[in-house]
Write an enzyme that holds these catalytic residues in place. Sequence first.
Site, PDB file in Angstrom:
ATOM      1  N   ASN A 116       9.887   2.860  -7.765  1.00  0.00           N
ATOM      2  CA  ASN A 116       8.576   2.208  -7.737  1.00  0.00           C
ATOM      3  C   ASN A 116       7.464   3.233  -7.696  1.00  0.00           C
ATOM      4  O   ASN A 116       7.605   4.312  -7.133  1.00  0.00           O
ATOM      5  CB  ASN A 116       8.472   1.236  -6.549  1.00  0.00           C
ATOM      6  CG  ASN A 116       7.941   1.894  -5.297  1.00  0.00           C
ATOM      7  OD1 ASN A 116       6.720   2.038  -5.124  1.00  0.00           O
ATOM      8  ND2 ASN A 116       8.829   2.334  -4.415  1.00  0.00           N
ATOM      9  N   SER A 181       4.568   8.196   1.218  1.00  0.00           N
ATOM     10  CA  SER A 181       4.738   7.571  -0.084  1.00  0.00           C
ATOM     11  C   SER A 181       4.433   8.604  -1.168  1.00  0.00           C
ATOM     12  O   SER A 181       3.453   9.341  -1.063  1.00  0.00           O
ATOM     13  CB  SER A 181       3.779   6.383  -0.231  1.00  0.00           C
ATOM     14  OG  SER A 181       3.667   6.054  -1.601  1.00  0.00           O
ATOM     15  N   THR A 184       0.638   7.854  -3.707  1.00  0.00           N
ATOM     16  CA  THR A 184      -0.795   8.030  -3.475  1.00  0.00           C
ATOM     17  C   THR A 184      -1.060   9.525  -3.541  1.00  0.00           C
ATOM     18  O   THR A 184      -0.479  10.277  -2.745  1.00  0.00           O
ATOM     19  CB  THR A 184      -1.195   7.465  -2.093  1.00  0.00           C
ATOM     20  OG1 THR A 184      -0.982   6.050  -2.112  1.00  0.00           O
ATOM     21  CG2 THR A 184      -2.654   7.749  -1.764  1.00  0.00           C
ATOM     22  N   LYS A 217       6.305   7.666   9.599  1.00  0.00           N
ATOM     23  CA  LYS A 217       7.320   7.516   8.542  1.00  0.00           C
ATOM     24  C   LYS A 217       7.298   8.733   7.634  1.00  0.00           C
ATOM     25  O   LYS A 217       6.242   9.098   7.100  1.00  0.00           O
ATOM     26  CB  LYS A 217       7.061   6.237   7.741  1.00  0.00           C
ATOM     27  CG  LYS A 217       8.166   5.980   6.713  1.00  0.00           C
ATOM     28  CD  LYS A 217       8.141   4.559   6.230  1.00  0.00           C
ATOM     29  CE  LYS A 217       9.188   4.300   5.182  1.00  0.00           C
ATOM     30  NZ  LYS A 217       9.155   2.937   4.685  1.00  0.00           N
ATOM     31  N   ASN A 246      11.188   7.452   3.696  1.00  0.00           N
ATOM     32  CA  ASN A 246      10.593   6.748   2.552  1.00  0.00           C
ATOM     33  C   ASN A 246      11.456   7.006   1.297  1.00  0.00           C
ATOM     34  O   ASN A 246      12.572   7.502   1.416  1.00  0.00           O
ATOM     35  CB  ASN A 246       9.154   7.253   2.363  1.00  0.00           C
ATOM     36  CG  ASN A 246       8.239   6.154   1.859  1.00  0.00           C
ATOM     37  OD1 ASN A 246       8.578   5.470   0.890  1.00  0.00           O
ATOM     38  ND2 ASN A 246       7.101   5.959   2.491  1.00  0.00           N
TER      39      ASN A 246
HETATM   40  C1  LIG Z   1       8.999  -1.580  -4.340  1.00  0.00           C
HETATM   41  C2  LIG Z   1       8.928  -0.788  -3.073  1.00  0.00           C
HETATM   42  C3  LIG Z   1       7.724  -0.717  -2.374  1.00  0.00           C
HETATM   43  C4  LIG Z   1       7.651   0.015  -1.203  1.00  0.00           C
HETATM   44  N1  LIG Z   1       6.463   0.046  -0.517  1.00  0.00           N
HETATM   45  C5  LIG Z   1       6.392   0.716   0.640  1.00  0.00           C
HETATM   46  C6  LIG Z   1       5.201   0.718   1.387  1.00  0.00           C
HETATM   47  O1  LIG Z   1       4.216   0.085   1.027  1.00  0.00           O
HETATM   48  N2  LIG Z   1       5.172   1.447   2.538  1.00  0.00           N
HETATM   49  C7  LIG Z   1       6.263   2.146   2.992  1.00  0.00           C
HETATM   50  O2  LIG Z   1       6.190   2.776   4.058  1.00  0.00           O
HETATM   51  N3  LIG Z   1       7.417   2.136   2.306  1.00  0.00           N
HETATM   52  C8  LIG Z   1       7.509   1.449   1.153  1.00  0.00           C
HETATM   53  N4  LIG Z   1       8.678   1.438   0.469  1.00  0.00           N
HETATM   54  C9  LIG Z   1       9.804   2.246   0.965  1.00  0.00           C
HETATM   55  C10 LIG Z   1      10.783   1.439   1.809  1.00  0.00           C
HETATM   56  O3  LIG Z   1      10.177   0.931   2.973  1.00  0.00           O
HETATM   57  C11 LIG Z   1      11.975   2.331   2.219  1.00  0.00           C
HETATM   58  O4  LIG Z   1      11.512   3.370   3.048  1.00  0.00           O
HETATM   59  C12 LIG Z   1      12.669   2.941   1.011  1.00  0.00           C
HETATM   60  O5  LIG Z   1      12.736   2.016  -0.045  1.00  0.00           O
HETATM   61  C13 LIG Z   1      14.074   3.412   1.339  1.00  0.00           C
HETATM   62  O6  LIG Z   1      14.849   2.357   1.850  1.00  0.00           O
HETATM   63  P1  LIG Z   1      15.873   1.495   0.945  1.00  0.00           P
HETATM   64  O7  LIG Z   1      16.776   2.449   0.259  1.00  0.00           O
HETATM   65  O8  LIG Z   1      16.559   0.598   1.928  1.00  0.00           O
HETATM   66  O9  LIG Z   1      15.043   0.742  -0.013  1.00  0.00           O
HETATM   67  C14 LIG Z   1       8.786   0.711  -0.712  1.00  0.00           C
HETATM   68  C15 LIG Z   1       9.990   0.631  -1.405  1.00  0.00           C
HETATM   69  C16 LIG Z   1      10.087  -0.109  -2.577  1.00  0.00           C
HETATM   70  C17 LIG Z   1      11.399  -0.189  -3.286  1.00  0.00           C
END
Ligand SMILES: Cc1cc2nc3c(=O)[nH]c(=O)nc-3n(C[C@H](O)[C@H](O)[C@H](O)COP(=O)(O)O)c2cc1C
Length: 358
Positions: A116, A181, A184, A217, A246
């Site tokens: 993403n 993230s 940004t 985070k 993240n």
């Molecule tokens: C589409 C998408 C949007 C995300 N938006 C955010 C966000 O706004 N803020 C944030 O801290 N992490 C965001 N994340 C990261 C997730 O919270 C997580 O840290 C990351 O995806 C790893 O975990 P996972 O493998 O279980 O997805 C986003 C992840 C995805 C896939």
Amino acid sequence: MKLLYPLFKKIAFSFDPEVIHEYSIRVLSDYPLLSELFDQKVSVSENDKYKVSLNGPSWSFPVGLAAGLDKNALALDFFSRLYFGAIEVGTVTPKPQDGNPKPRLFRYPETESLRNKMGFNNGGAEKVLSHLLSSTKNNKVLGVNLGKNKITPIDKAWEDYNILYRNFSKISDYLVINVSSPNTPGLRGLQESDALEEILSSLGQIRSEDPCPLYLKISPDIDKTHASAIINLAKKYSLTGIIATNTTIMKEKGEGGISGKLCLEKSRNVRKWILDEARECPDLDVIGVGGISSFKDLWDFWLAGGKAVQIYTAFIYQGPNILNQIKDGIDDVLTSNGIKSVNELLENLEKVKNPFKK
Ligand SMILES: Cc1cc2nc3c(=O)[nH]c(=O)nc-3n(C[C@H](O)[C@H](O)[C@H](O)COP(=O)(O)O)c2cc1C
């Protein structure tokens, strides 16, 4: 209703990922009782069975929903009716922003991963706050993840975090400073010690007047030295804990951040460094996130010294069933070892037979 999600996924995956995501959140927001279809009510007698005690608020189940899935806190009532022990909404920025141009969300089904480059699209603090004020969280822990607006200059980022802290401290069980993230520009630079220190020290006064558990985070794309510098700052500024991690950058896949199984290895390494360092400070929680997709992954995290994890991508690929599977895994271990609760299990982990060792 084990087959419901696979069926939904078959249809959902034929649509653009972001379009179906937005649509689903709207439906779940309007019909939170759809949660009943997933059979995830914990009986009163089992209230404390799955609880994990943390430095921050205790979670009723060791798995929480990671930030970004419900950015605007529209479906809190639905998610908090599932087994999730905590729901993290956001990232929210002070002002509303559209995020990056579309398309910006991509699936990699063969590896159960996502990419993403959303860029903190969200309705802004005022709107998210109003959604939270009119939502129910069903006694679950609510976290709000905070980020800077894209237009805020990096050297003024601390102002955004201060505004957001003040806005959400009263309504949240914990807050998260998100400086990790990849979407940004310059944000990850705020993980460097000087920049991070500016944010944390600027929050000092506000936190003493208006205390709220505060997590940081971090990214999986840092090295061991950097992880240890972050831990030192976390100790210095009495953070409640670290959320690791993240999404990761994989240039060969394209712009943005990769989540899911493809990010597990990097994320797990960073978690291990952080957990090793945090062993000497039991007052610091380490919440694991990044590629966690099974009870085995939770078990590995427990063995490494952690307690609670979050999921995002595994929820997209497996749906609520992943929570049933994790609960079944926990139940088996508790029963076969004659242990009553997850807290007791975590205190006696070295004596418990590893269910994954044959
Ligand atoms: C589409 C998408 C949007 C995300 N938006 C955010 C966000 O706004 N803020 C944030 O801290 N992490 C965001 N994340 C990261 C997730 O919270 C997580 O840290 C990351 O995806 C790893 O975990 P996972 O493998 O279980 O997805 C986003 C992840 C995805 C896939």
